[in-house]
Design an enzyme around this catalytic site. Structure first.
Site, short mmCIF file in Angstrom:
data_model
loop_
_atom_site.label_atom_id
_atom_site.label_comp_id
_atom_site.label_asym_id
_atom_site.label_seq_id
_atom_site.Cartn_x
_atom_site.Cartn_y
_atom_site.Cartn_z
N SER A 61 11.69 40.94 -48.10
CA SER A 61 12.11 39.94 -47.12
C SER A 61 12.84 38.74 -47.70
O SER A 61 13.39 37.93 -46.95
CB SER A 61 10.92 39.44 -46.31
OG SER A 61 10.54 40.44 -45.39
N LYS A 64 16.30 38.36 -46.52
CA LYS A 64 16.63 37.77 -45.21
C LYS A 64 17.36 36.43 -45.36
O LYS A 64 18.07 36.00 -44.46
CB LYS A 64 15.34 37.60 -44.39
CG LYS A 64 14.68 38.94 -44.03
CD LYS A 64 13.30 38.76 -43.43
CE LYS A 64 12.64 40.11 -43.12
NZ LYS A 64 11.24 39.97 -42.65
N TYR A 188 18.87 47.57 -42.71
CA TYR A 188 17.83 46.60 -43.06
C TYR A 188 16.91 47.13 -44.18
O TYR A 188 16.58 46.40 -45.12
CB TYR A 188 17.05 46.27 -41.78
CG TYR A 188 15.76 45.54 -41.98
CD1 TYR A 188 15.74 44.15 -42.17
CD2 TYR A 188 14.54 46.22 -41.99
CE1 TYR A 188 14.53 43.48 -42.34
CE2 TYR A 188 13.34 45.55 -42.16
CZ TYR A 188 13.33 44.19 -42.35
OH TYR A 188 12.16 43.52 -42.53
N TYR A 235 6.00 33.27 -42.81
CA TYR A 235 5.37 33.81 -41.58
C TYR A 235 4.22 32.91 -41.11
O TYR A 235 4.39 31.69 -41.06
CB TYR A 235 4.90 35.26 -41.80
CG TYR A 235 5.86 36.05 -42.65
CD1 TYR A 235 7.14 36.31 -42.16
CD2 TYR A 235 5.54 36.48 -43.93
CE1 TYR A 235 8.06 37.00 -42.93
CE2 TYR A 235 6.46 37.17 -44.70
CZ TYR A 235 7.71 37.42 -44.20
OH TYR A 235 8.61 38.10 -44.95
N VAL A 253 7.31 41.20 -49.27
CA VAL A 253 6.12 42.01 -49.56
C VAL A 253 6.18 42.71 -50.92
O VAL A 253 5.22 43.36 -51.32
CB VAL A 253 5.78 43.05 -48.47
CG1 VAL A 253 5.28 42.41 -47.20
CG2 VAL A 253 6.92 43.99 -48.22
N1 GLN Z 1 10.93 45.71 -45.51
C1 GLN Z 1 9.73 45.03 -45.14
C2 GLN Z 1 9.36 45.32 -43.70
O1 GLN Z 1 10.20 45.37 -42.88
C3 GLN Z 1 9.92 43.56 -45.37
C4 GLN Z 1 8.74 42.75 -44.93
C5 GLN Z 1 8.42 41.60 -45.86
O2 GLN Z 1 8.87 41.54 -46.98
N2 GLN Z 1 7.59 40.72 -45.37
O3 GLN Z 1 8.21 45.50 -43.37
#
Ligand code: GLN
Length: 300
Positions: A61, A64, A188, A235, A253
Site C-alpha cells: 500500500s 498508493k 492494482y 487506516y 502490509v
Molecule cells: N495489496 C494489498 C491489498 O489490497 C495492499 C493492502 C495494504 O498494504 N494495506 O490488500
C-alpha cells in the site's frame, strides 16, 4: 543520525513481540519476520541506513502514495468527485462504509479508494502503460532504475483477490468505476507488488519533502499528499500514528512505512510483522523512537 539509527535498530532487534506477517497474500506469508531495516535521506541528499535496509520487500500500500501523485497530477481536483479525503476509522479492506456512502470511498489510501485512483489513471490506457508510467515515476523519484514488480507476488494476490474484486464490483454497481473490475484490480495488484529496499524507498520519497526535495509534482500537491498521509496513511491506526509519531506516514502490509519530515528528510522503515491494524509493528515503534530522538514533528 547514524547513532540514532543504531540505537533504534538495537531496540528493534531486542523485541520479541514482532506482530504477524501478512498471510492473506500467500507469497508474503513466507517472509522472515526477524528482519528490520531503516533508511533516512536528508533534504540535501545525505543518507543513513541500518539493518536490512538493502533487502527488497513488497511495498504494497505504500504504492498508493505514488499512484495518488500521478492521479492528482493528471486529473487535479476532478479526482475528488470519486473519492473522499476523510479518515475511515475502519480496516484497510473494509466494505462496510462503502454501501452507506454510495460507492464513494472515504480516502485514497484505503483499498477501495486506491482502486478508484488506479481506475482513474487507467482511463484510456492499457494496464501495461499505466504500470510503465508508475515505474518510471518511482524510478525517477528514487534516481534508480533497478526497481521492479515481483510477478509472483502480483499473481499470488490476483489468485486471492476476491475481497478487492468485491470492492471494485460494488463501486461499479454504484457508477464509480470506469474499467472492468478485473482490469483495475489486476493493475492494482501489480502496483502493490513493486519491490524496493529501504534505501530506494527513502530516496523515492524525497519528492514529498517539500521545497528542498526534487520537484516531480507541484508544491500544493506535496502538501495535500502529506496531509492525507498524516490523517489516513495508517487506516484505523492513523490517529494513533499521528499521536505517537507526529509525522505523515504511509504503511503497507509488506511491513514497509514511508515517513516524511517536511523540509527535512524522507524515511523508510521495514519490518514484516504487522500489528492488529495491518501496520508494521516494529516499524511503528521505530517511527515513534525516531520522532522522539530527533525531536522532529509537524507540530513544532
Ligand atoms: N495489496 C494489498 C491489498 O489490497 C495492499 C493492502 C495494504 O498494504 N494495506 O490488500
Amino acid at each position: 543520525m547514524k547513532t540514532i539509527l543504531d540505537r533504534i535498530s538495537k531496540h528493534a532487534d531486542a523485541q520479541t513481540e514482532r506482530g504477524a506477517v501478512a498471510s492473506y497474500i500467500p507469497e508474503l506469508a513466507s517472509v522472515d519476520p526477524k528482519q528490520f531495516g531503516m533508511s533516512v535521506v536528508m533534504a540535501d541528499g545525505q543518507s543513513f541506513s541500518v539493518g536490512d535496509a538493502a533487502t527488497r520487500f513488497s511495498i504494497q500500500s505504500v504504492s498508493k502514495v505514488f499512484t495518488l501523485a500521478l492521479a492528482l497530477g493528471r486529473l487535479g481536483d476532478q479526482l475528488w468527485s470519486r473519492v473522499g479525503r476523510e479518515p475511515s476509522g475502519l480496516p484497510f479492506n473494509s466494505i462496510l462504509q462503502l454501501e452507506h456512502e454510495r460507492g464513494i470511498p472515504r480516502n485514497p489510501f484505503i483499498n477501495a479508494g486506491a482502486l478508484v485512483v488506479t481506475d482513474a489513471i487507467l482511463a484510456g490506457h492499457q494496464p501495461r502503460e499505466v504500470l510503465g508510467e508508475l515505474l518510471r515515476f518511482v524510478r525517477a523519484a528514487a534516481g534508480d532504475d533497478d526497481i521492479h514488480i515481483n510477478k509472483a507476488v502480483a499473481k499470488s494476490e490476483t489468485e486471492h483477490g476476491a475481497r478487492n474484486l468485491s470492492l471494485a464490483h460494488f463501486m461499479q454497481a454504484q457508477g464509480n468505476f470506469q474499467n472492468p473490475p478485473e482490469m483495475t484490480c489486476g493493475t492494482y495488484f501489480h502496483q502493490c507488488a513493486i519491490e524496493m529496499t529501504c534505501e530506494q524507498l527513502a530516496r523515492a520519497g524525497r519528492f514529498l519533502i517539500g521545497a528542498t526535495g526534487p520537484s516531480l509534482i507541484s508544491q500544493s500537491n506535496v502538501r495535500r499528499i502529506n496531509a492525507l498521509m498524516l490523517t489516513c496513511g495508517h487506516y484505523d491506526g492513523s490517529g494513533e500514528f499521528a499521536y505517537r509519531v507526529g509525522l505523515p506516514g504511509k504503511s503497507g502490509v509488506g511491513g514497509g512505512i514511508l515517513m516524511i519530515v517536511p523540509n527535512k528528510a524522507s524515511v523508510a522503515i521495514w519490518s514484516p510483522g504487522l500489528n492488529a491494524q495491518g501496520n508494521s509493528q516494529l516499524g511503528t515503534e521505530a517511527a515513534e523512537k525516531f520522532a522522539e530522538m530527533t525531536g522532529w514533528s509537524v507540530f513544532g
